[in-house]
Design an enzyme around this catalytic site. Sequence first.
Site, PDB file in Angstrom:
ATOM      1  N   TYR A 140       4.925  61.202  78.332  1.00  0.00           N
ATOM      2  CA  TYR A 140       4.605  60.316  77.206  1.00  0.00           C
ATOM      3  C   TYR A 140       3.117  59.999  77.198  1.00  0.00           C
ATOM      4  O   TYR A 140       2.465  60.044  76.142  1.00  0.00           O
ATOM      5  CB  TYR A 140       5.432  59.043  77.316  1.00  0.00           C
ATOM      6  CG  TYR A 140       5.141  58.022  76.240  1.00  0.00           C
ATOM      7  CD1 TYR A 140       5.699  58.152  74.971  1.00  0.00           C
ATOM      8  CD2 TYR A 140       4.330  56.916  76.498  1.00  0.00           C
ATOM      9  CE1 TYR A 140       5.438  57.207  73.980  1.00  0.00           C
ATOM     10  CE2 TYR A 140       4.074  55.975  75.518  1.00  0.00           C
ATOM     11  CZ  TYR A 140       4.624  56.123  74.257  1.00  0.00           C
ATOM     12  OH  TYR A 140       4.366  55.193  73.284  1.00  0.00           O
ATOM     13  N   LYS A 144       0.380  60.858  74.167  1.00  0.00           N
ATOM     14  CA  LYS A 144      -0.432  59.869  73.463  1.00  0.00           C
ATOM     15  C   LYS A 144      -1.926  60.127  73.658  1.00  0.00           C
ATOM     16  O   LYS A 144      -2.734  59.818  72.771  1.00  0.00           O
ATOM     17  CB  LYS A 144      -0.045  58.463  73.897  1.00  0.00           C
ATOM     18  CG  LYS A 144       1.340  58.044  73.419  1.00  0.00           C
ATOM     19  CD  LYS A 144       1.458  58.114  71.903  1.00  0.00           C
ATOM     20  CE  LYS A 144       2.804  57.657  71.385  1.00  0.00           C
ATOM     21  NZ  LYS A 144       2.900  57.728  69.914  1.00  0.00           N
TER      22      LYS A 144
END
Length: 244
Positions: A140, A144
């Site tokens: 994750y 990002k």
Amino acid sequence: MARILITGSTDGIGKATAAQLLDDGHQVAVHARTAARLQAVRDLTDRGAEVVVGDLARIEEVRDLAEQANRLGRFDAVIHNAATMTGRTVLPVNVVAPYLLTAAVERPARLIYLSSGMHRGGRADLAGIDWAGTRSTGSYSDSKLFLTAFTAAVARRWPDTIAHAVDPGWVPTRMGGAGAPDDLDLAHVTQVWLATSDGPEALASGGYWFHQRLQGTHPAVHDERFQDELLRSLAAHTGVGLAP
């Protein structure tokens, strides 16, 4: 009145963003992963919100989603809100889908991408990345970081388009979890402001924001060589380049 498309808007931050924009008198298009999920935005569609449908983990559905959006007409702003936290779809949903929608949807005046403070723990390394999600090759935080660098690349390459990244905070949504410490009521405020304000800060492209304040980023975000490597990799995977 602005026309604004929001991805991932059947619940959480995305739905709160759509509701606030409707409250403020703007025209909104909401996005659902499947037609069955449209029931969750019945309150918004009853107020005039338009809809687009598509699974962001499936590249052909993302292409179709772009066509749906273009049939609705040009938007003033697109808010890329949708994301997933874990699993093989992290890169397809969090990076590939916003890239492909940015490249394929008629260019709006403003683009806003939902990032995370966790991007600072991401790895600026594209070696072995599987954008298709057939195997898990990125976290994750990685996703990002890639998305935030992509935002900076858009701001650099498209000087006539305003592009910003937003950290909404760690808030108690379905993805964030019930124990998340930040204020859910504030999580949508910055992106609403960036999508609609004519203030000088909102009109100055390339910001990374947390609660309407500019923040620092991972050093790779503004590394133009890394940005260009990322764009080449995504173009090769999708078969669609980002127009000059």
